[in-house]
Design a protein around this motif. Structure first.
Motif, PDB file in Angstrom:
ATOM      1  N   ASP A  53      52.588  28.306   7.616  1.00 21.44           N
ATOM      2  CA  ASP A  53      51.239  28.374   8.180  1.00 21.44           C
ATOM      3  C   ASP A  53      51.050  29.715   8.883  1.00 21.44           C
ATOM      4  N   ASP A 104      60.252  25.164  10.414  1.00 26.41           N
ATOM      5  CA  ASP A 104      59.200  24.143  10.249  1.00 26.41           C
ATOM      6  C   ASP A 104      59.712  23.111   9.239  1.00 26.41           C
ATOM      7  N   ASN A 156      57.509  20.697   7.255  1.00 28.98           N
ATOM      8  CA  ASN A 156      56.627  20.490   6.105  1.00 28.98           C
ATOM      9  C   ASN A 156      56.196  21.818   5.496  1.00 28.98           C
ATOM     10  N   THR A 171      55.213  20.116  13.598  1.00 25.71           N
ATOM     11  CA  THR A 171      54.139  19.241  14.083  1.00 25.71           C
ATOM     12  C   THR A 171      54.542  17.771  13.928  1.00 25.71           C
ATOM     13  N   SER A 172      55.594  17.522  13.151  1.00 25.10           N
ATOM     14  CA  SER A 172      55.977  16.127  12.867  1.00 25.10           C
ATOM     15  C   SER A 172      56.652  15.471  14.065  1.00 25.10           C
ATOM     16  N   ASP A 193      62.232  12.103  10.889  1.00 34.29           N
ATOM     17  CA  ASP A 193      62.510  13.550  10.781  1.00 34.29           C
ATOM     18  C   ASP A 193      63.506  13.999  11.849  1.00 34.29           C
TER      19      ASP A 193
END
Lengths: 616, 141
Positions: free
Chosen positions: B14, B63, B65, B94-95, B100
């Motif tokens: 991102d 990260d 994802n 962000t998860s 995870d």
């Protein structure tokens, strides 16, 4: 077949065999053992009943005849006698049969015949009596004429005067008296005779005898008067002869009647005796027949019992091969099919070619099997449909979870990007270039981003309930409540009232924590007072702990009580109180997921009390 | 304070997330060289020298994802790799899924940070992280 059956199975087998054997009686019982029942005993029983009936009818007819003087009775009795003759002809083959019952049977007929003949004689005699009494009628007419003559004589005497000849008067009055006496006696004899016949009373008989004597005495007196009489005496010898004739006839008729009646009475006594004998005979016959039937049935039962015992043990050794073929094999087949069916082979059917009870049993089984197979296949189809629906639901749930996960990441990334970019803009633009208005826009932008983040988090948490299975462990509910109060940065002026004996029990800590957290959070967030109060209470029943969390906040109007449990439903605008409307829906979903119930008690100005039950 | 010239690798697809990191570094005066890979495949290629320049970072900010090869798969490859297996990895994602986290810690990550939404909080997180890695002793360098 029998070796692998349990003891209970064998017992059931035996019972089945007895039942089936009973219905197969015509195959198995030697015809000789029940032939006499059908050929002799039953016809005799039937004829005995007919004779019995006939005798009864004769008796009734006779009684009726004596009471009502019916002349038609003789004809009826004759008909009954003829009927008895016919019955006797019908019974001839069973009368000839040489056995002990035949003698009794013969006696029955003899007695019946005697009864009918006696009855006939009685009725005939009675009829004659009636006729004789009828014959006395003309005599009565004579007597009436006599009375009339007397009346004339008396009238004449009265016309001629009473003072002249006293002797004559006295003689005349004596004549009148005697004549009246004679007539009275005559009527008395007649009356007593009828009385006697009607009632058979000895008193009436004696009265009649007495009156007959009086009649003779009166007549003798009258004769003596006449013979001693002067020529002008009005009663002449001709009249005396008339009287004498009357006397003789009434005596004859009365005596005859009485004698006939006595004969009738004797006959009736005899008849009574005969009837008694007849009834005895009839009873003997019926008893004998019943006994014969009983013996027949007993021998049947014994035969059946033998079959039942022999069949399961050693059908082949005893050599009942026929029985084996008729019963054992079809039963084996039946049993085999039933077992196959019972083990789940829905296509199992019985094929018995014969046309007996076992094959009917087999057919019934087949019909049942067809029905069951149909029902089973229907049920299987329905189960398949349910399974498909369940699979679809599971897939949908999985997709929902996937969606929640994706929503968390994929919706939050752009959100975060927006937040970042907004802040960077704010940082990078010269403070001078930013008006208060644009600064306010940027603040609002941040606030909305934050709310959206909360919504996404809430949605994900909500959709996760029941998906994640945590482990049960010992939970100290007081600790949970205190931790929630602590974690929520509760204002210092707020007070928490909690009982010292909060339960400690085995449950799912995260879920219960979440419930208390949400409820205490609401109690703080919506409280309008600076000195808020939160109270936790508990009690218990057999299966549940019943907790309440109350506050002294503004309360909720009753019409919104249900609404607040719906997702994303808030009562205040979100700008005023930052809320996503997930707290109570989350509580409701968690509590109900664990099998409990939640409800709200509140009124405006009285705070809110939330009751919820949690399984022990 | 130690020599903090070691390089740091950021694996994130991102663009704005990458920007947050670079802006936070700038704000915190973190001068360590920062290399960026957009997915696990690119990152492995860079670490193994299959593409120029080959880099040997002491820390990887990862990260989860990402397209082509996600964070967990990248970690698995890294831990199997004879030369690269010891690199410190901090998850920055962000998860918030437990699944995870568990997978990540099973693969020996040094930390698991859920990306804060607001930039100021992100800067705070980066500051803490910087403090941590400047304090941490490592086998080499």
């Amino acid at each position: 077949m029998l070796k692998h059956l349990s003891v209970r199975g064998k017992m059931i087998m035996m019972l089945t065999l007895i039942t089936v054997s009973a219905s197969l009686i015509t195959y198995l019982v030697p015809r000789a053992s029940y032939k006499p029942i059908i050929d002799i005993i039953i016809p005799r029983l039937s004829i005995t009943h007919k004779v019995d009936n006939l005798v009864l009818q004769i008796q009734e007819e006779m009684t009726q005849s004596i009471i009502s003087n019916e002349t038609s009775s003789i004809g009826h009795i004759e008909l009954y006698i003829a009927e008895l003759e016919t019955l006797k002809k019908e019974a001839a083959p069973f009368l000839e049969k040489v056995d002990e019952d035949a003698v009794v049977f013969q006696t029955l007929f003899n007695q019946a015949e005697q009864i009918s003949q006696k009855s006939y004689a009685i009725i005939t005699a009675h009829q004659q009596t009636i006729e004789m009494l009828e014959g006395m009628k003309p005599l009565s007419d004579d007597a009436r004429d006599l009375f009339a003559t007397h009346d004339v004589s008396i009238t004449n005497l009265l016309q001629e005067g009473t003072t002249e000849e006293d002797i004559f008067d006295r003689k005349l009055l004596q004549q009148i008296f005697l004549t009246r006496q004679f007539i009275e006696s005559f009527y008395a004899v007649r009356l007593e005779t009828i009385e006697y016949i009607a009632n058979s009373e000895d008193d009436a008989f004696e009265e009649r005898e007495h009156e007959l004597l009086k009649l003779d005495e009166t007549l003798a007196e009258l004769e003596s008067i006449i013979t001693a009489n002067d020529s002008d005496f009005m009663l002449d010898t001709e009249l005396i002869a008339n009287f004498t004739q009357i006397r003789n006839r009434i005596t004859a008729v009365s005596t005859n009647t009485v004698n006939t009646h006595k004969t009738t009475l004797g006959l009736l006594d005899e008849l009574e005796l005969l009837k008694f004998e007849f009834n005895k005979t009839s009873t003997i016959i019926q008893d004998k027949i019943e006994k014969s039937l009983g013996d027949g049935l007993k021998s049947l039962a014994i035969t059946l019992l033998l079959i039942a015992i022999i069949l399961p043990t050693s059908a082949s050794t005893i050599g009942l091969i026929a029985v084996n073929k008729i019963i054992v094999r079809p039963l084996e087949q039946l049993s085999h099919s039933v077992q196959k069916f019972g083990k789940g082979d829905m296509s199992a059917r019985v094929h018995i070619k014969s046309n007996d009870e076992i094959s009917r049993l087999g057919n019934t089984f087949n019909q049942m099997a067809v029905q069951l197979q149909k029902n089973f296949s229907d049920a299987t189809k329905r189960i398949d449909e349910l399974q498909k629906t369940k699979d679809r639901l599971e897939t949908a749930n999985l997709e929902l979870e996937q969606f929640a996960y994706v929503a968390a990441h994929d919706l939050k990334s752009p959100l975060r990007a927006i937040a970042n970019l907004a802040e960077w803009l704010e940082e990078d633009i010269d403070d001078a270039a930013l008006t208060d208005e644009t600064r306010r826009y940027l603040q609002l932008l941040h606030a909305r981003v934050h709310r959206m983040e909360s919504l996404i988090d809430g949605l994900r948490t909500y959709s996760r309930i029941g998906r994640i299975n945590s482990n049960a462990e010992i939970v100290h509910t007081e600790k949970i409540v205190r931790a929630a109060v602590h974690y929520l940065d509760t204002p210092e002026q707020f007070t928490l009232k909690i009982p010292p004996d909060m339960p400690v029990f085995n449950t799912y800590p995260k879920d219960l924590e979440q419930v208390f957290f949400q409820l205490i959070s609401n109690a703080i967030k919506y409280n309008h007072r600076p000195t808020g109060q939160i109270e936790v209470t508990w009690k218990e029943n057999d299966d549940f702990y019943l907790f309440t969390v109350s506050d002294n906040g503004p309360g909720i109007e009753p019409e919104y009580h249900n609404k607040v449990f719906s997702i994303f439903q808030t009562l205040e605008t979100r700008d005023k109180v930052e809320s996503v409307g997930l707290g109570l829906p989350l509580v409701k979903k968690l509590v109900e997921h664990h099998g409990g119930k939640v409800n709200m008690e509140s009124a405006v100005g009285e705070g809110v009390t939330i009751h919820f039950s949690w399984p022990k | 304070m130690k020599n903090n010239t070691f390089s740091i690798m950021l694996v994130d697809d991102d663009e704005i997330d990458v920007m947050s990191v670079t802006r936070a570094f700038k704000k915190l005066n973190i001068t360590n060289p920062l290399y960026v890979a957009n997915n696990g495949v690119d990152a492995l290629a860079m670490l193994r020298g299959e593409s120029r320049p080959q880099i040997s970072p002491r820390i990887i900010l990862l990260d989860l994802n990402m397209p082509k090869m996600g964070g967990i798969e990248f970690l698995e490859q890294l831990r199997k790799d004879q030369t690269l297996h010891a690199i410190t990895v901090v998850i920055l994602t962000t998860s918030n899924e437990d699944r995870d986290r568990i997978q990540a810690y099973d693969l020996n990550v040094a930390g698991y940070i859920v990306k804060p939404v607001t930039p100021s909080n992100f800067v705070k997180a980066m500051a803490t992280l910087n403090k941590y890695w400047t304090l941490s002793e490592t086998p080499h360098d």
